[in-house]
Design a protein around this motif. Structure first.
Motif: not given
Length: 414
Positions: A6-35
């Protein structure tokens, strides 16, 4: 497994501007944070960098920065059912400090997203605990790795804007060290003088390991603040909140630390003439390494110049007793020891040295402080009277020595 998906699904779809988003490109992995980095599905242009982390309460936090540099904080859950475009205020409090109000919007039915002003971002980056309140709902979030993840996301945005999405990599590498980490590192006192050891007393007030002490006990501390029960190893404590005006501070032990018991606060006011017991660690390193116990009475229901926040007590206290519990004759906490009258100053004015005039913060002030810090403390009715030895025995599992290194100026404030 479902939660990580579910977390991965939200990373794939979260967009603060209201439009659909594609990704992730590259990675952010810090503790339990992924993105990672995301693009706008419609235009293919870089949109934002985001990271998520799940919590046992069923909520997923999503932190993001868009290409324009705007930060957002989102609360997502599969159980949420919002109408798209619906808005709601969310009040957030970091480490018991001043509350900030965010205005969130449901761009998706199962997520609320709010813009974070820079001052809120800085507090989020440094904090260890966030309490979010929306309507009657209150949620607690233990914040871990927020400093590094904010730095990684900022690095993500700057690198993608400079190099493009096709060169996206590990954005955690090369990220600047967060200011929160730098501020917590010990720095030498002004003038290069070595820090001095400083100590006081504290006591546990919740099953979550919250510890009450005086503000002046931790004021000016350099580096780690440590706490330990008599005969046990010291553990590093974090500052949850502090109130200089009322001379109170709230610390918390690591979640791995367990306590056999904690103090209960008397649920009704004490009276003048009632017996009291003070427990603490005066002159630690000079006197005994164990706590000391002194007895006396409540001499007055007000402090200096009729200050109604304090009790005047006759139980002897010394430097190091500060922040310790004051008990009634049944073993319930009726105050927090805060200090003694400045005898030499009074003697210079009156020609007499005052004796047995000491002060403690009343439980009304203490409870307001704990309520504001969202601490699940317990109150208790006065029971049958106990022997002083029994009160001391009962207090041993939760009365702590608080110590740190401090500047000479801070040490002089004790």
């Amino acid at each position: 497994m479902w939660l990580r998906s579910f977390v991965v699904a939200f990373v794939l779809h979260v967009s603060v501007v209201g439009a659909n988003a594609a990704g992730p490109f590259g990675s952010v992995n810090v503790g339990n944070w992924i993105g990672g980095a995301f693009s706008n599905d419609q235009t293919g242009a870089f949109s934002h960098c985001a990271a998520t982390t799940p919590y046992a309460n069923g909520v997923i936090l999503v932190v993001s920065q868009n290409a324009a540099g705007t930060w957002s904080l989102a609360f997502a859950s599969p159980s949420y059912r919002f109408n798209k475009g619906e808005s709601a205020p969310i009040d957030v409090t970091f480490d018991g400090q001043e509350q900030a109000r965010l205005y969130a919007t449901a761009y998706q039915s199962n997520m609320l997203t709010a813009i974070m002003p820079l001052n809120v971002v800085r507090r989020f980056q440094k904090a260890s605990l966030m309490v979010a309140t929306a309507g009657r709902g209150v949620l607690n979030f233990d914040l871990t790795s927020t400093g590094p993840v904010i730095s990684a996301l900022a690095n993500c945005v700057s690198k993608v804007k400079a190099d493009g999405l096709d060169k996206a990599g590990d954005f955690t590498k090369g990220a600047a060290k967060p200011a929160a980490t730098a501020e917590r590192q010990a720095s030498p006192p002004a003038g290069g003088k070595p820090a001095r050891s400083k100590s006081g007393t504290g006591f546990v007030v919740s099953t979550s390991g919250h510890i009450v002490t005086n503000h002046h006990v931790i004021d000016g501390c350099i580096g780690d603040i440590k706490g330990n029960l008599t005969g046990e190893a010291a553990t590093v404590l974090r500052v949850v909140s502090s109130d200089a005006n009322n001379d109170l501070a709230l610390l918390q032990a690591p979640s791995t630390t367990t306590f056999k018991d904690f103090a209960r606060i008397r649920d009704r006011s004490i009276r003048s003439g009632d017996s009291v017991v003070a427990i603490g660690f005066p002159y630690h390193g000079i006197l005994t390494s164990d706590f000391t116990v002194t007895t006396g009475i409540v001499s007055s229901l007000s402090g200096m110049r009729n200050d109604s926040r304090f009790l005047q007590i006759s139980a002897p206290v010394q430097p190091g007793n500060s922040g310790g519990p004051l008990f009634d004759s049944t073993g319930q906490v009726v105050g927090v020891v805060t200090g003694k009258i400045p005898a030499l100053r009074i003697a210079a004015v009156t020609g007499n040295i005052p004796e047995n005039i000491n002060f403690a913060i009343k439980t009304g002030v203490l409870r307001d402080f704990l309520d504001n810090s969202v601490v699940p403390y317990q109150t208790a009715e006065s029971k049958s009277e106990l022997k002083t030895t029994d009160i001391a025995t009962n207090a041993r599992p939760y009365t702590m020595l608080i110590s740190c290194n401090a500047t000479e100026q801070a040490d002089a404030k004790r």
